[in-house]
Design an enzyme around this catalytic site. Structure first.
Site, mmCIF file in Angstrom:
data_model
loop_
_atom_site.group_PDB
_atom_site.id
_atom_site.type_symbol
_atom_site.label_atom_id
_atom_site.label_comp_id
_atom_site.label_asym_id
_atom_site.label_seq_id
_atom_site.Cartn_x
_atom_site.Cartn_y
_atom_site.Cartn_z
ATOM 1 N N THR A 140 -51.551 67.922 25.942
ATOM 2 C CA THR A 140 -52.899 67.475 25.593
ATOM 3 C C THR A 140 -53.742 68.695 25.213
ATOM 4 O OG1 THR A 140 -52.812 65.562 27.020
ATOM 5 C CG2 THR A 140 -54.992 66.502 26.690
ATOM 6 N N VAL A 192 -53.096 54.101 29.273
ATOM 7 C CA VAL A 192 -54.114 55.095 28.938
ATOM 8 C C VAL A 192 -54.306 55.976 30.164
ATOM 9 C CG1 VAL A 192 -56.519 55.469 28.294
ATOM 10 C CG2 VAL A 192 -55.268 53.548 27.312
ATOM 11 N N GLY A 193 -54.347 57.287 29.950
ATOM 12 C CA GLY A 193 -54.526 58.231 31.058
ATOM 13 C C GLY A 193 -55.975 58.628 31.232
ATOM 14 N N ASP A 194 -56.192 59.845 31.661
ATOM 15 C CA ASP A 194 -57.540 60.331 31.951
ATOM 16 C C ASP A 194 -58.290 60.797 30.704
ATOM 17 O OD1 ASP A 194 -55.467 62.451 31.987
ATOM 18 O OD2 ASP A 194 -57.227 63.747 32.054
ATOM 19 N N GLY A 209 -52.235 62.065 34.153
ATOM 20 C CA GLY A 209 -53.486 61.338 33.975
ATOM 21 C C GLY A 209 -53.860 60.385 35.095
#
Ligand code: ASP
Length: 300
Positions: free
Chosen positions: A169, A198-200, A223
């Site tokens: 990322t 979906v992560g952080d 995440g």
């Protein structure tokens, strides 16, 4: 008070053969952002440009060259925050956008804060952002990795935390000449992720945060654990109690590990123009420069 800029290119296991590309990629991104600040540009512009540079660099898990999900598609998340107004913009699950950070910026400038999937792409079209074929985001290297993942999935179903993986990322925090702070984060998510996961990274407070009165932060790593402790906001709040960016970053990562057994990294710039970072993974690619430094430092 001074200008500052720090970027990361992901925390995790970075293989030996990828080190140079990560170091050079983060250095180039920091250079692009720093030139904007030096010319009197805004922190938002610097963050956007630095993140675009890393999204376009296949070395990172953002934009082109991102990890593929279980269905073999690239699905992208990004976020951006303006520390002056606390305006924030995020997108998740977009599959046809070359630079999701540009879309997150448009959302930040709109009446919304978070758009997902098809609706986010429709918003992109209305704002003259070209939609591209998902295949253009997939690189041969990631397709090969996906084939391997199909044979041996990297994420055990039901596991709440995966100790350390290769992440990539990208993120940036900048402070401009006027003391405005901005932060942005962009990702393709975790390797071989479940479609819809979906992560952080696009979550305001977890993957990104910025407030002119304190500073800004961008997170990376596992995440699900970062989300549970709202890592970026946690770190920025520590600045308010008098911590240096380095101390705030270390405290945030220590809390992540202690409270939820999480792994990851964080970069911070405070409103005074100082930077700091911390991670509890084997490596985190990062590059930074603050006023008074002769050149950018890029490290892994
Ligand atoms: N935090 C990202 C996610 O969980 C992954 C990363 O930082 O590389 O989606």
């Amino acid at each position: 008070m001074g200008m500052a800029l720090i970027v990361h290119g992901g925390a995790g296991k970075i293989e030996e053969r990828h080190l140079e590309a990560h170091r050079e990629g983060t250095r180039r991104a920091a250079q692009i952002g720093w030139q904007i600040l030096q010319r009197g540009g805004s922190a938002l512009d610097a963050v956007e440009a630095a993140v675009i540079a890393m999204e376009d660099d296949p070395a990172f898990d953002a934009g082109i060259g991102s990890f593929l999900d279980r269905e073999g598609k690239v699905s992208l998340d990004a976020s951006m925050m303006d520390g002056r107004t606390l305006d924030a913009g995020a997108v998740a699950g977009v599959e046809h956008i070359k630079n999701p950070i540009v879309l997150a910026r448009r959302v930040l400038e709109s009446e919304h804060t978070f758009l997902i999937g098809r609706g986010a792409e429709e918003f992109a079209r209305e704002h003259n952002i070209t939609l591209i074929d998902n295949a253009l985001l997939r690189t041969p290297e990631q397709i090969e990795l996906w084939e391997k993942c199909r044979a041996q999935p990297p994420i055990r179903e039901g596991a709440r935390y995966v100790p350390v993986q290769g992440f990539g990322t990208v993120g940036c925090v900048a402070v401009d000449r006027d003391g405005n702070v901005a932060a942005g984060t962009s990702t393709g998510g975790t390797k071989f992720k479940r479609p819809g996961r979906v992560g952080d990274s696009p979550l305001i407070g977890a993957g990104v945060y910025a407030d002119n009165t304190r500073g800004g932060a961008s997170s990376t790593g596992w995440g699900e654990s970062i989300t549970r402790v709202v890592l970026a906001k946690h770190a920025v709040d520590a600045l308010a109690s008098g911590c240096t960016p380095r101390e705030a970053a270390c405290a945030a990562i220590e809390y992540l590990a202690r409270r939820v057994g999480g792994t990851g990294g964080i970069i911070i710039a405070d409103a005074r123009g100082r930077v700091g970072f911390a991670y509890n993974t084997p490596r985190m690619a990062r590059a930074y420069i603050i006023e008074g430094m002769a050149d950018i430092v890029a490290e892994i």
